[in-house]
Each structure stands twice: as structure tokens, then as C-alpha cells.
Motif scaffolding. Sequence first.
Motif, short mmCIF file in Angstrom:
data_model
loop_
_atom_site.label_atom_id
_atom_site.label_comp_id
_atom_site.label_asym_id
_atom_site.label_seq_id
_atom_site.Cartn_x
_atom_site.Cartn_y
_atom_site.Cartn_z
N PRO A 282 0.80 -1.24 0.00
CA PRO A 282 0.00 0.00 0.00
C PRO A 282 0.83 1.28 0.00
N ASP A 283 2.02 1.26 0.60
CA ASP A 283 2.85 2.47 0.61
C ASP A 283 3.72 2.60 -0.63
N GLY A 284 3.68 1.61 -1.51
CA GLY A 284 4.45 1.66 -2.75
C GLY A 284 5.90 1.26 -2.61
N ASP A 285 6.34 0.90 -1.40
CA ASP A 285 7.77 0.68 -1.16
C ASP A 285 8.23 -0.76 -1.33
N THR A 286 7.31 -1.73 -1.33
CA THR A 286 7.68 -3.13 -1.43
C THR A 286 7.01 -3.75 -2.64
N LEU A 287 7.82 -4.38 -3.49
CA LEU A 287 7.31 -5.09 -4.67
C LEU A 287 7.30 -6.58 -4.37
N PHE A 288 6.17 -7.22 -4.65
CA PHE A 288 6.03 -8.66 -4.47
C PHE A 288 6.17 -9.30 -5.85
N GLN A 289 7.24 -10.07 -6.05
CA GLN A 289 7.63 -10.59 -7.36
C GLN A 289 7.63 -12.12 -7.33
N THR A 290 6.79 -12.73 -8.17
CA THR A 290 6.76 -14.19 -8.24
C THR A 290 7.70 -14.65 -9.35
N ASP A 291 8.59 -15.56 -9.01
CA ASP A 291 9.56 -16.12 -9.95
C ASP A 291 9.01 -17.44 -10.48
N PRO A 292 8.56 -17.50 -11.74
CA PRO A 292 7.94 -18.72 -12.25
C PRO A 292 8.94 -19.81 -12.60
N ILE A 293 10.18 -19.45 -12.83
CA ILE A 293 11.17 -20.42 -13.26
C ILE A 293 11.75 -21.19 -12.08
N ASN A 294 12.15 -20.45 -11.04
CA ASN A 294 12.78 -21.08 -9.88
C ASN A 294 11.82 -21.37 -8.74
N GLY A 295 10.56 -20.95 -8.89
CA GLY A 295 9.54 -21.31 -7.91
C GLY A 295 9.71 -20.62 -6.58
N ASN A 296 9.70 -19.28 -6.56
CA ASN A 296 9.82 -18.57 -5.29
C ASN A 296 9.13 -17.22 -5.37
N LEU A 297 9.05 -16.57 -4.22
CA LEU A 297 8.44 -15.25 -4.08
C LEU A 297 9.46 -14.30 -3.49
N GLY A 298 9.70 -13.19 -4.19
CA GLY A 298 10.62 -12.18 -3.69
C GLY A 298 9.89 -10.97 -3.15
N LEU A 299 10.33 -10.47 -2.00
CA LEU A 299 9.83 -9.22 -1.44
C LEU A 299 10.96 -8.21 -1.61
N LEU A 300 10.78 -7.23 -2.50
CA LEU A 300 11.84 -6.33 -2.92
C LEU A 300 11.58 -4.92 -2.41
N ASP A 301 12.64 -4.28 -1.94
CA ASP A 301 12.59 -2.88 -1.53
C ASP A 301 12.71 -2.02 -2.79
N VAL A 302 11.61 -1.35 -3.16
CA VAL A 302 11.60 -0.48 -4.34
C VAL A 302 11.31 0.96 -3.94
N SER A 303 11.62 1.30 -2.69
CA SER A 303 11.32 2.65 -2.19
C SER A 303 12.05 3.73 -2.98
N ALA A 304 13.24 3.41 -3.50
CA ALA A 304 13.98 4.41 -4.27
C ALA A 304 13.24 4.76 -5.56
N ILE A 305 12.53 3.79 -6.13
CA ILE A 305 11.74 4.06 -7.33
C ILE A 305 10.47 4.82 -6.96
N GLN A 306 9.83 4.38 -5.89
CA GLN A 306 8.61 5.06 -5.45
C GLN A 306 8.88 6.52 -5.12
N ASP A 307 10.08 6.80 -4.53
CA ASP A 307 10.43 8.17 -4.15
C ASP A 307 11.09 8.95 -5.28
N ARG A 308 11.28 8.31 -6.44
CA ARG A 308 11.88 8.95 -7.61
C ARG A 308 13.30 9.45 -7.33
N ARG A 309 14.07 8.63 -6.61
CA ARG A 309 15.47 8.99 -6.38
C ARG A 309 16.29 8.76 -7.64
N PRO A 310 17.34 9.55 -7.87
CA PRO A 310 18.20 9.31 -9.04
C PRO A 310 18.95 7.99 -8.89
#
Length: 504
Positions: A282-310
Motif C-alpha cells: 500500500p505504501d508503494g515501497d515493497t514489490l512482491f515478485q513471483t519467480d515462475p522459473i525457480n519457484g519462489n516469491l521475492g519481497l523487494l525494496d523499491v522505495s527508491a523508485i517510489q520516491d523517484r530517487r536518481p
Amino acid sequence: MPLRRRPLLVLLLLLCLGVPGAAVTARAAEGGGLQGPELPLNDLEALTALTGAQLADQKRPVIAPAPRLRAVPRARCGAGSRPLAGTQGRVPQAALDAPGGRRGWTCNTRWVARVPTPGGFRVWRYTDRAGRTCLYYDTSFSGPANVLSLLAGPTVGTKVVDVTDPRRPRVTATLTTPGMLAPHESLNLHPGRGLLAAAVGNGLTLPGTLDLYSVARDCRHPRLLSLTPIATGHESGWSPDGRTVWVAGGAGYIYAFDVADPTAPRELWRGGYFSHGLTVSPDGDTLFQTDPINGNLGLLDVSAIQDRRPDPQVRDLSRISWRTVSIPQNTIPFTSGGRSYLIEFDEFAFRFNPATVANRAGAARIIDVEDPRRPRIVSDLRLAVNMPVEHRRAQNDPSPLQPTRILGNAFHYCAVPRTTDPTIVACSAINSGLRIFDIRDVRNPREIGYFVAPPFAGRPLDLLPGNTAMSQPAFDPARRLVFYSDASSGLYVVKLDRRSWPRG
């Protein structure tokens, strides 16, 4: 080649995934079947060199803590239902041959309407500024054969359906820009901004465009805003604020596009990940990414993208898997009682790496992500037919999507009517039809209804009888309606009994 035989090519692809010039060895898989050797990430990267992607640094996945595997309690069907006897979720030949088998089966649900054009993977509902309500769904012109086809068979485009009167759905437009003709699983709506997106994709990945439309003024006639070239596409996601479109490339890149001005999207970031579905906290800072090849779920910190940092950097917070994993499809972030959870759903009953064919349907699960660095599974969402023993017994059942052992008796997509205390989740369970669960108690979900469409409705396409329920459902809570599409027989409007939609 008849449609019913094409998916066998997919099985051959699966069994060949681990053979870059070397012989494949196989061993018995847990629950029966065969399992090939696990390929290291650098070998997998070589297999997908055509995409140009270089895999990002990732944590090694760990098996998340989980309760004992079990099926949910089966629904108690009330008056007016046409229940399906036998194992929960199983539709055997005997059921098709029984009196009334051609009508399909219902439990606390009833048919309202149908649009006969077969559907694909996503259904979205939107009410515009004038109070008109529309559905958007990708089509499957060649039936379920293009569900897994690496060439992605032709479609008739994305259908726009006026459901202001849901008893009389009316197609008002067909979107035929590149992304809308071949969106695979990327069709995505941001209701707050009234923006509809899709990226060209197929069962692996494809180059093409990211297409953006506005539906805010008149949902019946979407207005094209932009077409943006992309190198790889498969699925997509929106940031909650509607400023970022995420595009998953399957075996290619993940892209983040700034769409503050939807007429001129600009790329913010790209990273090399095997990625199926993408959703965002909901805050835009965490991306939930499903990996179909290796069979896992990644929780990624994407706060730098959400905040538009260079020069934004993305990093793994955690990466998990589970013992019944097949092909992780996507997730639904939601809160219950103020705590953060995901519903994660897998597709089918096989794995790519290690290449595995076994009676192990991935189905779905509820994951506690209150601490994104330590996710844990709190319950499973699965039917009795998804359990290993029953799955093996049902492996030769009829299904339009063959072979049933690996492509049937499994889940594909789920959705909730709201993300705060949603009370129910509806899942498209392929030949088990549409299944509906009560999730008010996240540790003890239970089935409360189902709709298994008439199994011979797809016969004009020369398909085997049965259901091919693959799509993300959509909802009209005020009317207790669920909308979903079947890749064999069309778009359905289904009404739940009053007692079957708990109010929370």
C-alpha cells in the motif's frame, strides 16, 4: 493440429528445459512423478540470453514456516444449488455422463449472464464518472491452446462490456492495439485514475508495446493515450498511487515506468528477474515478485523508485518458497485486523527448475508479511483434488487443457473484492471452475461456494468437455456478483446467495 493436443508440446518443453547440450537425469519426485536436476542461475540466464537480461543479485530462497498441508472444508450447499458429488473440486467423466451433467454444477451461486467470446487471464470492473459500469477482459480466440503457447496464438483483442445492467451485458468496443491484442496476463486497471494498461506478452516473453488507455470519462469507449516500446512483456502491476506501471517480462526484465503523464510514459528502472506477477504494498515501497522459473516469491525494496530517487537501486528484503510450489503466479496484498498479508497463488502442477512433473498442485496460500523480512505461511487455500493422493487419482479426468495431470486440477488466478478486511476470495481453478472462500479467519479459510460452468459450452472449438477457468475474477459487492472468464466458453456473471457473502 487439434487444439486438444497442443499442450503436449509444453510438456516436451518442460522436460527439455534442463538440456543445454547435456543429458538430463531424473529422479522420483515427492508425491510421484519425475524431477530433473536443478539448474544454477547462470545456466538459466544462458537459456534466456535472447532477452538480453542479466540476472539481478537475489537472496537464496528459504522454505517459509507453514502449517500442516490440508484442504479447506468443503462448502455446504443450500437450497437451489446443483452440487457436484464426490471429491471436492474433481469433475470426473462419470459426472459429465450423469443426468444433468451438461448443465454444470453450482453451490450457493447461480448463473446471471454470459458473453460467449472465450476469455483469457484478467477481468476488471470499473464505474466511470457518469455512473456507467464496464468490464474489460482479454480474449482467447484459439481457446486454451494459447494459454501456454510460446508463440501466443491470435486473439480478437480486449473486450469492453457494458454491465450497467449485469443481466444484459453488452460488448461496446474491442481494443486492438498491440498490447491489447496480445496482453497475456498483463491487462491491468488502476481504478483511482481510470487508466487501463497492457503490455505485449505470451507464455514466455515478447517484445512489443506498453499500451495505456483512459476509461474515466466513458468506460464503454476507452481512449488511447500512448504506446511505448518495451523489450519483454508478460504480466504487469500498478503502484497504489497510480504513478508507476510495473511490467514483468517473464524470462526478461522487470520495468518500472513513470506514468504521472500517461500520454508520455518514461522508463525509471529495469532489472533482470524471472518474473511472473507483480503487486505492490500500500505504501508503494515493497514489490512482491513471483519467480515462475525457480519457484519462489521475492519481497523487494523499491522505495527508491517510489520516491523517484536518481539512479534507484532495488534489493531483496526476503525470498521464500514452499514445499508444494509449482509455478508462482501472482499475489494479492491485503490487511485483516490491521495486519498485512498476501494471498499467493501458483498455477498448474509442474515446475521448471528443477524440471518436475508430479502430483503436486501449487494451489494458493495466505502469507503473513507484517515483517517483510520474515514472511510465514499461515494457511493454505486448496481443494481436496489438489492434495497429492486425490490429484493422482484424477490425473486422467477429462479437461480441455490436457494433460490434466500437470495442467488441470489446479489454480490459476484469485482476487478479492477489497484489500481491507476482504472477507472472501474468489479463485479460478481451471477444470474445477470458480471457487469462493471465506477468509475472515486467515488461519482457517473455508470454501463457501462454487460455479462449474456447463462443461460442453466450448465444444464449438473442438475442445474436450470441461471448464478452463483461468481468469482473475472481478466483483460487484452491492449485488453479490462475481465476473470471471473461461478460456473455453466465455465471460460469466455469477450471483452468490446472500448467506454465502459474509459481511465483515
